[in-house]
Motif scaffolding. Structure first.
Motif, mmCIF file in Angstrom:
data_model
loop_
_atom_site.group_PDB
_atom_site.id
_atom_site.type_symbol
_atom_site.label_atom_id
_atom_site.label_comp_id
_atom_site.label_asym_id
_atom_site.label_seq_id
_atom_site.Cartn_x
_atom_site.Cartn_y
_atom_site.Cartn_z
ATOM 1 N N PHE A 91 51.907 100.456 -30.110
ATOM 2 C CA PHE A 91 50.652 99.856 -29.863
ATOM 3 C C PHE A 91 49.966 99.455 -30.809
ATOM 4 O O PHE A 91 49.270 98.564 -31.016
ATOM 5 N N PHE A 92 49.913 100.147 -32.183
ATOM 6 C CA PHE A 92 49.150 100.217 -33.330
ATOM 7 C C PHE A 92 49.450 98.642 -34.011
ATOM 8 O O PHE A 92 48.564 98.129 -34.368
ATOM 9 N N CYS A 93 50.754 98.357 -33.823
ATOM 10 C CA CYS A 93 51.130 96.898 -34.363
ATOM 11 C C CYS A 93 51.566 95.995 -33.078
ATOM 12 O O CYS A 93 52.138 94.990 -33.241
ATOM 13 N N ARG A 94 50.462 96.176 -32.178
ATOM 14 C CA ARG A 94 50.653 95.378 -31.074
ATOM 15 C C ARG A 94 50.483 93.910 -31.344
ATOM 16 O O ARG A 94 49.678 93.386 -32.260
ATOM 17 N N LYS A 95 51.199 92.944 -30.606
ATOM 18 C CA LYS A 95 50.975 91.533 -30.672
ATOM 19 C C LYS A 95 49.794 91.237 -29.803
ATOM 20 O O LYS A 95 49.500 91.828 -28.796
ATOM 21 N N LEU A 96 48.981 89.734 -29.965
ATOM 22 C CA LEU A 96 48.020 89.499 -29.228
ATOM 23 C C LEU A 96 48.378 88.029 -28.638
ATOM 24 O O LEU A 96 49.206 87.455 -29.153
ATOM 25 N N HIS A 97 47.649 87.649 -27.619
ATOM 26 C CA HIS A 97 48.005 86.218 -26.835
ATOM 27 C C HIS A 97 47.403 85.358 -28.053
ATOM 28 O O HIS A 97 46.397 85.685 -28.524
ATOM 29 N N PRO A 98 48.140 84.226 -28.108
ATOM 30 C CA PRO A 98 47.650 83.434 -29.178
ATOM 31 C C PRO A 98 46.043 82.799 -29.161
ATOM 32 O O PRO A 98 45.608 82.560 -30.113
ATOM 33 N N SER A 99 45.828 82.874 -27.889
ATOM 34 C CA SER A 99 44.322 82.285 -27.584
ATOM 35 C C SER A 99 43.203 83.341 -28.119
ATOM 36 O O SER A 99 42.065 82.978 -28.383
ATOM 37 N N ALA A 100 43.682 84.702 -28.295
ATOM 38 C CA ALA A 100 42.759 85.651 -28.674
ATOM 39 C C ALA A 100 42.330 85.538 -29.948
ATOM 40 O O ALA A 100 41.220 85.889 -30.577
ATOM 41 N N ARG A 101 42.949 85.029 -30.990
ATOM 42 C CA ARG A 101 42.436 84.537 -32.257
ATOM 43 C C ARG A 101 42.670 82.955 -32.544
ATOM 44 O O ARG A 101 43.700 82.526 -33.292
ATOM 45 N N PRO A 102 41.867 82.122 -32.363
ATOM 46 C CA PRO A 102 41.916 80.683 -32.668
ATOM 47 C C PRO A 102 41.806 80.503 -34.217
ATOM 48 O O PRO A 102 41.042 81.079 -34.692
ATOM 49 N N ILE A 103 42.556 79.564 -34.538
ATOM 50 C CA ILE A 103 42.641 79.191 -36.036
ATOM 51 C C ILE A 103 41.708 78.286 -36.224
ATOM 52 O O ILE A 103 41.661 77.165 -35.793
ATOM 53 N N GLY A 104 41.006 78.577 -37.305
ATOM 54 C CA GLY A 104 39.568 77.549 -37.724
ATOM 55 C C GLY A 104 39.980 76.628 -38.643
ATOM 56 O O GLY A 104 41.253 76.420 -39.052
ATOM 57 N N GLU A 105 39.088 75.929 -39.116
ATOM 58 C CA GLU A 105 39.267 74.623 -40.282
ATOM 59 C C GLU A 105 39.432 75.371 -41.644
ATOM 60 O O GLU A 105 38.816 76.714 -41.839
ATOM 61 N N GLY A 106 39.813 74.625 -42.548
ATOM 62 C CA GLY A 106 39.932 75.245 -43.988
ATOM 63 C C GLY A 106 40.661 76.400 -44.170
ATOM 64 O O GLY A 106 41.810 76.488 -43.525
ATOM 65 N N LEU A 107 40.320 77.386 -44.838
ATOM 66 C CA LEU A 107 40.787 78.623 -45.463
ATOM 67 C C LEU A 107 40.411 79.323 -44.206
ATOM 68 O O LEU A 107 39.184 79.552 -43.832
ATOM 69 N N VAL A 108 41.402 80.308 -43.643
ATOM 70 C CA VAL A 108 41.123 81.203 -42.794
ATOM 71 C C VAL A 108 41.355 82.748 -43.054
ATOM 72 O O VAL A 108 42.087 82.878 -43.977
ATOM 73 N N SER A 109 40.735 83.697 -42.467
ATOM 74 C CA SER A 109 41.109 85.095 -42.610
ATOM 75 C C SER A 109 42.456 85.431 -42.230
ATOM 76 O O SER A 109 42.911 85.030 -41.266
ATOM 77 N N PRO A 110 43.328 86.331 -43.096
ATOM 78 C CA PRO A 110 44.507 86.086 -42.787
ATOM 79 C C PRO A 110 44.658 87.694 -41.724
ATOM 80 O O PRO A 110 45.641 87.937 -41.258
ATOM 81 N N ALA A 111 43.530 88.360 -41.638
ATOM 82 C CA ALA A 111 43.592 89.407 -40.644
ATOM 83 C C ALA A 111 42.178 89.802 -40.128
ATOM 84 O O ALA A 111 41.087 89.343 -40.744
ATOM 85 N N ASP A 112 41.991 90.772 -39.168
ATOM 86 C CA ASP A 112 40.999 91.437 -38.787
ATOM 87 C C ASP A 112 40.566 92.294 -39.592
ATOM 88 O O ASP A 112 41.448 93.358 -40.120
ATOM 89 N N GLY A 113 39.221 92.579 -39.762
ATOM 90 C CA GLY A 113 38.548 93.445 -40.787
ATOM 91 C C GLY A 113 37.301 93.455 -41.313
ATOM 92 O O GLY A 113 36.620 92.423 -40.898
ATOM 93 N N LYS A 114 37.145 94.223 -42.249
ATOM 94 C CA LYS A 114 35.861 94.186 -42.877
ATOM 95 C C LYS A 114 36.039 93.416 -44.235
ATOM 96 O O LYS A 114 37.013 93.788 -45.126
ATOM 97 N N LEU A 115 35.403 92.329 -44.872
ATOM 98 C CA LEU A 115 35.830 91.463 -45.932
ATOM 99 C C LEU A 115 34.691 91.601 -46.958
ATOM 100 O O LEU A 115 33.593 91.554 -47.021
ATOM 101 N N LEU A 116 35.368 91.683 -48.133
ATOM 102 C CA LEU A 116 34.502 91.479 -49.574
ATOM 103 C C LEU A 116 35.182 89.994 -50.112
ATOM 104 O O LEU A 116 36.407 90.048 -50.131
#
Length: 293
Positions: A91-116
């Motif tokens: 469960f912890f390393c579960r896969k998601l439906h591709p549509s759950a994380r659309p890929i944006g333009e330019g440089l994108v975040s490699p992961a879900d989380g809190k970013l600095l």
């Protein structure tokens, strides 16, 4: 007891995060009495390996439903339902439906989380956590590689235990085979980072891979392990052409972090992320969300 504050990027609202085992982590990293068990036990590999094995057992699946409810996890994004996971680690390393994380333009975040996000690594001392500069040489274990990124940009994405724990490529290119850097297992909880920032990132078990792009230089991606994380897993084919958003790997049970280094002048990082970071505030992001152009 105050939680950890961060910025919701969509709304701009100030939010609060309370990590699992909050009181325990505070004791280990903020109390003098906690230093002894921290040094003798928590950082040791055997504890992470032992707990990781527990999360692989079938009976650990009983923890999933309560965990989902406690952290309001949207299981409609996952490929499998709660009842279908054979253990907690699955469960912890579960896969998601591709549509759950659309890929944006330019440089994108490699992961879900809190970013600095920091545009210039060599200027970090002016405003970084507790005045501690990020030490690339210690982190990478390679002086020449550290020099290559010394005037570049740094992004740190901290994953909480309830986040989606697969990490992906932020841009298209070819990635070299991952290089392992052995270390200990300190927590990447915000409480741990606030007190032991350099130790957490420069002594934890970690690895890195260099993504060679056609037009934006080389991007270094480094997943960092943590307390209760038995291993860092890679799932990409080395030296093959990779699409932006393609899976790079995943973490086993625990909180984890992805560090990203950019060569100087290759990307313009998003202004809101830079401003929040200057104020010492993390910003919540999702994998595939644009973070630079």
């Amino acid at each position: 007891m105050q939680g950890i504050q961060y910025i919701d990027r969509k709304t701009g609202a100030l939010c609060e995060e309370r990590p699992p085992a909050e009181k325990y982590i505070r004791f280990l990293y903020q109390s003098p009495l906690g230093k002894l068990p921290l040094e003798l036990l928590v950082r040791r590999k055997f504890l992470s390996a032992w707990y990781g094995r527990r999360m692989d057992k079938e009976k650990s699946a009983k923890k999933i439903a309560d965990f989902v409810a406690a952290y309001n996890i949207d299981m409609s994004e996952a490929l499998r339902s709660v009842e279908e996971f054979e253990n907690f680690n699955a469960f912890f390393c579960r896969k998601l439906h591709p549509s759950a994380r659309p890929i944006g333009e330019g440089l994108v975040s490699p992961a879900d989380g809190k970013l600095l996000a920091f545009e210039h690594i060599d200027e970090l001392r002016a405003f970084f956590v507790k005045g501690q500069a990020f030490n690339l040489k210690r982190f990478l274990g390679d002086e020449a590689l550290a020099e290559r990124y010394a005037k570049g940009s740094l992004l740190i994405i901290r994953l909480a235990p309830h986040d989606y724990h697969r990490y992906h490529f932020p841009y298209a290119g070819q990635a070299e085979e991952a290089q392992q850097i052995m270390g200990r297992y300190y927590s990447v909880s915000p409480y741990a980072l606030a007190r032991n920032f350099v130790k957490v990132f420069c002594e934890n078990k970690r690895a890195y891979s260099i993504l060679k792009t056609a037009d934006r230089g080389d991007i270094l991606l480094a997943p960092v392990g943590a307390t209760m994380v038995g291993s860092i897993h890679f799932s990409y084919p080395p030296n093959a052409q990779l699409e932006k958003g393609q899976e790079m790997g995943y973490f086993a049970f625990g909180g984890s972090t992805v560090v990203m280094l950019l060569e100087p002048g290759q990307f313009e990082l998003s202004a809101d992320l830079l401003e929040n970071s200057r104020r010492g505030m993390e910003t919540a992001v999702r994998m595939g969300e644009q973070i630079g152009k």
